[in-house]
Design a protein around this motif. Structure first.
Motif, short mmCIF file in Angstrom:
data_model
loop_
_atom_site.label_atom_id
_atom_site.label_comp_id
_atom_site.label_asym_id
_atom_site.label_seq_id
_atom_site.Cartn_x
_atom_site.Cartn_y
_atom_site.Cartn_z
N CYS A 11 0.64 -1.12 -0.24
CA CYS A 11 -0.42 -0.05 0.00
C CYS A 11 0.86 0.91 -0.20
CB CYS A 11 -0.88 0.02 1.22
SG CYS A 11 -1.89 -1.61 1.19
N ARG A 12 1.70 1.21 0.31
CA ARG A 12 3.06 2.71 0.79
C ARG A 12 3.28 2.08 -0.01
NH1 ARG A 12 4.47 3.86 6.25
NH2 ARG A 12 6.11 5.02 5.44
N LEU A 13 3.69 1.64 -1.23
CA LEU A 13 4.71 1.54 -2.28
C LEU A 13 3.92 2.06 -3.65
CD1 LEU A 13 6.55 -1.47 -3.48
CD2 LEU A 13 6.93 0.60 -3.16
N ALA A 14 2.00 1.81 -3.75
CA ALA A 14 1.19 2.31 -4.22
C ALA A 14 1.08 4.40 -3.83
CB ALA A 14 0.19 1.65 -4.14
N MET A 15 0.51 4.05 -2.74
CA MET A 15 0.51 5.63 -2.09
C MET A 15 1.72 6.48 -2.55
SD MET A 15 -1.59 5.26 1.42
CE MET A 15 -0.57 4.71 1.82
N GLY A 16 2.93 6.05 -2.67
CA GLY A 16 4.38 6.68 -2.53
C GLY A 16 4.13 7.50 -4.17
N ILE A 17 3.71 6.58 -5.54
CA ILE A 17 4.04 6.95 -7.12
C ILE A 17 2.58 7.41 -7.40
CG2 ILE A 17 4.72 5.24 -8.90
CD1 ILE A 17 6.36 3.64 -7.27
N ARG A 18 3.45 8.80 -8.16
CA ARG A 18 2.41 9.40 -7.94
C ARG A 18 1.00 8.52 -9.58
NH1 ARG A 18 2.76 15.15 -11.85
NH2 ARG A 18 0.73 14.99 -12.42
N ASN A 19 -0.20 8.41 -9.71
CA ASN A 19 -0.99 7.47 -9.98
C ASN A 19 -0.84 6.30 -10.28
OD1 ASN A 19 -2.42 10.27 -10.95
ND2 ASN A 19 -1.00 10.50 -12.32
N ALA A 20 -0.22 5.73 -9.60
CA ALA A 20 0.07 3.54 -9.33
C ALA A 20 -1.75 3.60 -9.13
CB ALA A 20 1.11 3.46 -8.15
N ARG A 21 -1.86 2.52 -9.87
CA ARG A 21 -3.19 1.36 -9.53
C ARG A 21 -1.95 0.00 -8.98
NH1 ARG A 21 -5.19 -2.82 -12.70
NH2 ARG A 21 -7.55 -2.54 -12.03
#
Length: 704
Positions: free
Chosen positions: A659-669
């Motif tokens: 979840c932290r990965l997805a939140m940290g990368i802009r527009n990640a799904r």
């Protein structure tokens, strides 16, 4: 104890107090199972006190089961209070003996299956009554303290593993004795004990040979053949001699099948054997260890090949003078004239026979020399017999294609040849910036997909592994898959100074250049996600799309999670002491985390993968490097389309990290996957979902 072994075995169920240790821990009073304390460490304390059978110093128990922040002395007092109510006699003497400095367990008048097993094995088993041995075998419900593992407490875990091995050996000895006693007069009863013996000791040739012999006597030929083939394969995978199982296999082949005549394996010993008729492909196995040659010949002979064996170059040349061969399977490390010299003398690559090297010479230089001599393939030991058979068929198929024969026309005695093309990989080498040799492989055709390396890879072994082969197959479908072994792993250099994330990114850069990649998609898995993120942030113009599965931006030592930190540190301690040991129980600690829902076969492969892939020293160093990873500051710099997937029950990398990965990368799904396995297995729904999401993401990019 005040009770003989035989009477104890017969009366265990009637004892006032019974503690079962072989299987899941259980406490019974007058045969009624009592509720156990919910604390796993309290149950472990009881098991330790009962099994050791002597008073233990309080300091020893505190360090064995608790960490300093847990208030070990207070935790010990609390656990002892729970155990007193469980095992002390209501109107009798205490069993938990707590002195000022020591704690012990008084076994008088109580019973335990562990004590019975130890007592009977303390004397020659030939003296024990058959009824006693039968009762003991029936009472054992599983391994010692099954399920009572404390990976965060390495001293207890090491003790528990040692006890499990001791009791496993004793259990196997009891079963072997029962098989020997019943085999002549009661073979049906002997088969039941032999099956349990094989389950307990599947890598022991003697147990499998005994079961095969009993099944043949009872007319169960198909089952005997299956156990024979499985046993030979497992022994070969484990690098162990087949011994009596090979003798059982030869005896099985000499007995005619009721359905069809048995084909004999041709070879110089034993004399008088004949090759199968009817145009079967002719093979010669050359190995200076006759047992290995016979094992391979036995297996391939049962799959329709005409096989002869030799133990040196002179014997091989004599066999070739008598009759040509379609393929020679040749060892390298033979005394006197080695395999390379033999191949040169035969004129391989010109008019000589086709050669496939099968050898323990695993050095890359040896591999290159063998292939440059003109060998069709090069397989290293230990190997899987099924893989060898597949590679032999592939070599012969290529020979037929080169001779203009029909690709869809199978050999008369090769019904298993698939008519569809076999996916192949090509392995090459490149040099990183610091001159470290990196092995990389390509497979499939289409848009490029690069997979950075993750925890313990081996380009060749992964290709056949039931844990990874479906990944290679599906990732190569409609794409050109490029993957590589990280430094310190697999076919890449093991002796390296720098294992850092920066070095890993530079290795990826070297592979990108060597493979001639311009713009490509990247699939990061586990630790490979951090490398993929670092590369994408540094080279935004090269990465078209980014897929991150089971990954993290901060290593296990950076997450401010004391429980996870303690578990990881304990695993590192286990690695230091047990990684290189022959007993796979130490590596099983990691396997159980990575694929908790895996089958026994998958677990065996993953255990073996870990042993083959790196040294104990590198394994420890890599784990420490993974703990120090911190790339959260790079996440906002990733500007490429990104898909993040993570299993909700992942026991290696917590779901929160995905979840932290997805939140940290802009527009990640972000796509959550239902499952516990860190490495997705082929038969689980999460694998199907993963493929659908990844293909939709990348296929859309291809069409854009």
């Amino acid at each position: 104890m005040g009770m003989g072994v035989e009477s104890a075995a017969n009366c265990a169920g009637a004892a006032m107090l019974t503690i079962r240790m072989l299987g899941a821990l259980a406490v019974l009073r007058d045969g009624v199972e009592q509720p156990l304390p919910p604390s796993k460490k309290t149950r472990a304390l009881l098991g330790y006190l009962v099994a050791t059978g002597r008073p233990q110093r309080r300091e020893r128990l505190c360090t064995l089961l608790w960490d300093v922040p847990d208030d070990p002395r207070g935790a010990l007092r609390w656990s002892l209070s729970k155990l007193r109510g469980l095992v002390d006699e209501p109107n009798g003497p205490a069993r938990i003996l707590a002195e000022r400095d020591t704690v012990g367990y008084a076994p008088e008048g109580a019973q335990s299956d562990l004590f019975v097993l130890r007592q009977v094995c303390a004397q020659p088993l030939a003296r024990a009554a058959t009824g006693t041995l039968t009762n003991i075998a029936a009472s054992i419900g599983g391994e010692f303290l099954a399920g009572l593992d404390l990976p965060a407490q390495p001293d207890f875990q090491a003790w528990c593993l040692a006890e499990r091995e001791d009791t496993r050996r004793q259990h196997a000895a009891v079963l072997e004795e029962l098989v020997n006693r019943f085999s002549a007069a009661a073979p049906e009863e002997a088969v039941g004990h032999a099956r349990r013996w094989v389950e307990l000791d599947g890598f022991e040739a003697k147990s499998r040979a005994a079961l095969v012999g009993l099944l043949v006597r009872l007319g169960r030929r198909a089952e005997a053949e299956q156990h024979c083939e499985t046993g030979l394969r497992l022994l070969q995978e484990g690098g162990m001699p087949p011994g009596p199982l090979m003798a059982a296999a030869r005896e099985l082949r000499r007995r005619p099948s009721p359905a069809a005549p048995v084909q004999a394996v041709a070879g110089p010993a034993p004399t008088g054997t004949a090759a199968p008729a009817g145009g079967a492909r002719r093979l010669i196995i050359v190995d200076d260890e006759p047992e290995i040659g016979w094992m391979v010949a036995e297996y391939l002979g049962r799959h329709g090949f005409a096989v002869r064996t030799a133990t040196n170059g002179r014997a091989l040349r004599q066999l070739l003078a008598e009759e040509p061969a379609d393929l020679v399977i040749l060892d390298v490390n033979m005394p006197g004239e080695d395999g390379f010299a033999v191949a040169r003398s035969l004129g391989v690559g010109a008019d000589g026979p086709r050669i496939l090297f099968l050898t323990a010479a695993i050095d890359v230089v040896d591999r290159v020399v063998g292939l440059e001599l003109g060998a069709e393939d090069y397989i290293t030991k230990p190997f899987d017999l099924r893989e060898l058979r597949a590679r032999v068929r592939n070599v012969l198929r290529r020979v037929e294609e080169a001779a203009g024969e029909s690709k869809s026309s199978p050999a008369p005695h090769e019904p298993e040849v698939e008519p569809t093309p076999v996916l192949r990989q090509e392995i090459r080498f490149c040099l990183a910036a610091d001159r470290v040799r990196i092995a990389y492989a390509t497979s499939g055709e289409g848009p490029p997909l690069l997979k950075p390396s993750n925890w313990l890879t081996h380009l060749e072994f992964d290709w056949e592994s039931p844990v990874w082969r479906h990944w290679m197959r599906e990732l190569s479908r409609g794409r050109r898959l490029i993957r590589y072994d990280a430094r310190g792993n697999g076919l890449s250099d093991w002796q390296v100074e720098d294992l850092s994330l920066t070095a890993s990114r530079r290795d990826m850069e070297a592979v990108v250049e060597a493979a001639g990649l311009e713009r490509f998609a990247v699939l990061g898995i586990s630790q490979g996600c951090a490398t993929a993120i670092a590369y994408a942030a540094e080279h935004p113009g090269r990465v078209s799309h980014l897929v991150l599965y089971g990954g993290y931006a901060r290593g296990w030592a950076q997450r401010d999670n004391p429980a996870e930190l303690a578990t990881r540190q304990a695993l590192v301690t286990l690695m230091r002491h047990g990684w290189g040991a022959d007993n796979p129980a130490f590596r099983q600690s990691f396997t159980s985390l990575f694929i908790p829902d895996g089958t026994q076969e998958q677990a065996r492969w993953f255990n073996e993968l870990q042993r083959m892939t790196t040294s104990p020293e590198n394994a420890v160093r890599l784990q420490e490097v993974f703990g120090s990873v911190q790339v959260e500051a790079l996440l906002p710099q990733v500007r490429v389309p990104t898909l993040v997937l993570h299993c909700t029950g992942d026991e290696v990398v917590p779901f929160e990290e995905g979840c932290r990965l997805a939140m940290g990368i802009r527009n990640a799904r972000f796509v959550p996957l239902e499952g516990r396995n860190h490495i997705l297995l082929e038969d689980e729904p999460a694998w199907t979902r993963f493929l659908a999401e990844m293909h939709a993401f990348l296929d859309g990019a291809d069409g854009a």
